[in-house]
Design an enzyme around this catalytic site. Structure first.
Site, PDB file in Angstrom:
ATOM      1  N   LYS A 129       0.860  -1.185   0.000  1.00  0.00           N
ATOM      2  CA  LYS A 129       0.000   0.000   0.000  1.00  0.00           C
ATOM      3  C   LYS A 129       0.901   1.241   0.000  1.00  0.00           C
ATOM      4  O   LYS A 129       2.033   1.149   0.434  1.00  0.00           O
ATOM      5  CB  LYS A 129      -0.887   0.026   1.252  1.00  0.00           C
ATOM      6  CG  LYS A 129      -1.641  -1.270   1.546  1.00  0.00           C
ATOM      7  CD  LYS A 129      -2.884  -1.403   0.725  1.00  0.00           C
ATOM      8  CE  LYS A 129      -3.630  -2.707   1.057  1.00  0.00           C
ATOM      9  NZ  LYS A 129      -4.716  -2.982   0.123  1.00  0.00           N
ATOM     10  N   HIS A 160      -6.794 -13.653  -6.872  1.00  0.00           N
ATOM     11  CA  HIS A 160      -7.588 -12.714  -6.083  1.00  0.00           C
ATOM     12  C   HIS A 160      -9.037 -12.781  -6.554  1.00  0.00           C
ATOM     13  O   HIS A 160      -9.290 -12.987  -7.734  1.00  0.00           O
ATOM     14  CB  HIS A 160      -7.037 -11.296  -6.233  1.00  0.00           C
ATOM     15  CG  HIS A 160      -7.634 -10.343  -5.242  1.00  0.00           C
ATOM     16  ND1 HIS A 160      -8.882  -9.792  -5.409  1.00  0.00           N
ATOM     17  CD2 HIS A 160      -7.173  -9.872  -4.057  1.00  0.00           C
ATOM     18  CE1 HIS A 160      -9.157  -9.012  -4.361  1.00  0.00           C
ATOM     19  NE2 HIS A 160      -8.141  -9.051  -3.529  1.00  0.00           N
TER      20      HIS A 160
END
Length: 463
Positions: free
Chosen positions: A166, A285
């Site tokens: 992130k 994912h």
């Protein structure tokens, strides 16, 4: 006289067959059906069977040219859902010949392609599928599976640790690679591209791949452990996706990643085949899953999407964290976690498993727990998911007050402490917090992490 009996007739006359004995080769489906007011459940169940197999709204002349008895779907059992008004579980059996071999795409197009917009139903949800061994055997499945992955990585007897980098959008490739290096150096096994990191103006894919590969090699040299970064190969076209996977292989990295629902099953299966042929692990994912699986009475339950992924192919898949959720959710989640990892799973309605599933040695998938977890959750995660899982701490690594590497150290120390305590026979459910506190004494990094997230109190019931 007319050659055939034209006209509209009730679906239940042809497609509701309560006496039917299911075959070992049938694909079985459990649908949660909410009929429109005034529509009897048998008619609704028959309609689902018809519309998802051979039926249409009227009798057609060409029905006489084939054997409906051989090819039709059959609704063979209906039961009311306890505690719900006007909801039923309709069980439908499909002959194996209705499906193309090795195609998850075709399986879904048939079973859920058309029937969900059906007028006689207020809502419809596919709760579970039984995939017969005869059909399982037409799929390659995960590129490598749990055991081969452990052998490639030389990591045994513990869950693996990951971290999503992130901020997920906005870093330059070089700074991104730097963040990867710090996490891997600190003790994580993997770092991860976020699902929406593909190839944007601020960071093109090729630059990211290069800097991440450099980070991997440096971290391996420094730690003596094998490291990986899930390089997201998801792209706008299958050709571009394959190009990215090929480039990853040329860099010699161990693992790539794909968003299997937004990318589609056809693309995913192609990528999985490439990964097996070329020794790449494949991390999956599930972006977009909640659009499909979140409503309780309409859509497709995630356990079906998970089964489909095991058939299409992937070595890791995100499967929720369980932590902090309701008790019932835990059993349901562990139900599909078992469906992903185990070879044979018994029917167990309390865990949402409607059918016994025999995977006939199709490789298993590592389940990934990711999202809002941190060091205080480690005992629970170790207990709930066991060794065959990947625990991913994004903010729980990068949010450490001293930076990424100390954040990674804190997670690794917490994990090793929990695994050791478990192996010594201690009860993680009752002693978890004490185990973490004790480990803090000899890891200042862990102590700092525990301080940051101490507000989030956490107790959980033993299994």
């Amino acid at each position: 006289s007319v050659g055939f009996k034209a006209g509209v007739k009730d679906y239940k006359l042809t497609y509701y067959t309560p006496d039917y004995e299911t075959k070992d080769t049938d694909i079985l489906a459990a649908f949660r059906v909410t009929p429109q007011p005034g529509v009897p459940p048998e008619e609704a169940g028959g309609a689902v069977a018809a519309e998802s197999s051979t039926g249409t709204w009227t009798t057609v002349w060409t029905d006489g040219l084939t054997s409906l008895d051989r090819y039709k779907g059959r609704c063979y059992h209906i039961e009311p859902v306890a505690g719900e008004e006007n909801q039923y579980i309709a069980y439908v059996a499909y002959p194996l010949d209705l499906f193309e071999e090795g195609s998850v795409t075709n399986m879904f197009t048939s079973i859920v392609g058309n029937v969900f917009g059906f007028k006689a139903l207020r809502a419809l949800r596919l709760e579970d599928l039984r995939i017969p061994p005869a059909y399982v055997k037409t799929f390659q499945g995960p590129p490598h599976g749990i055991q081969v992955e452990r052998d490639k990585l030389n990591k045994y007897g513990r869950p693996l640790l990951g971290c999503t980098i992130k901020p997920k959008l906005g870093l330059s490739a070089k700074n991104y690679g730097r963040a990867v290096f710090e996490c891997l150096r600190g003790g994580l096994d993997f770092t991860k591209d976020d699902e929406n990191v593909n190839s944007q103006p601020f960071m093109r894919w090729r630059d990211r791949f290069l800097f991440c590969a450099e980070a991997i090699y440096k971290a391996q040299a420094e730690t003596g452990e094998i490291k990986g970064h899930y390089l997201n190969a998801t792209a706008g076209t299958c050709e571009e996706m394959m190009k990215r996977a090929v480039f990853a292989r040329e860099l010699g990295v161990p693992i790539v990643m794909h968003d299997y629902l937004t990318g589609g099953f056809t693309a995913n299966t192609s990528l999985a085949h490439y990964c097996r042929d070329n020794g790449l692990l494949l991390h999956i994912h599930r972006a977009m899953h909640a659009v499909i699986d979140r409503q309780k009475n309409h859509g497709i339950h995630f356990r079906v999407l998970a089964k489909a992924l095991r058939m299409s192919g992937g070595d890791h898949i995100h499967s929720g964290t369980v932590v902090g959720k309701l008790e019932g959710e835990r059993d349901i989640t562990l139900g599909f976690v078992d469906l992903l990892r185990d070879d044979f799973v018994e029917k167990d309605r309390s865990r949402g498993i409607y059918f016994t599933q025999d995977w006939v040695s199709l490789p298993g998938v590592l389940t990934v727990a990711s999202g809002g977890i941190h060091v205080w959750h480690m005992p629970a995660l170790t207990e709930i998911f066991g060794d065959d899982s990947v625990l991913q701490f994004g903010g729980g690594t990068l949010g450490h007050p001293w930076g990424n590497a100390p954040g990674a150290v804190a997670n690794r120390v917490a994990l090793e402490a929990c695994v050791q305590a478990r192996n010594e026979g201690r009860d993680l459910a009752t002693e978890g917090n004490a185990i973490i506190r004790k480990a803090c004494k000899w890891s200042t990094e862990l102590a700092a992490a525990c301080e940051v997230w101490k507000e989030i109190k956490f107790e959980f019931a033993a299994m």
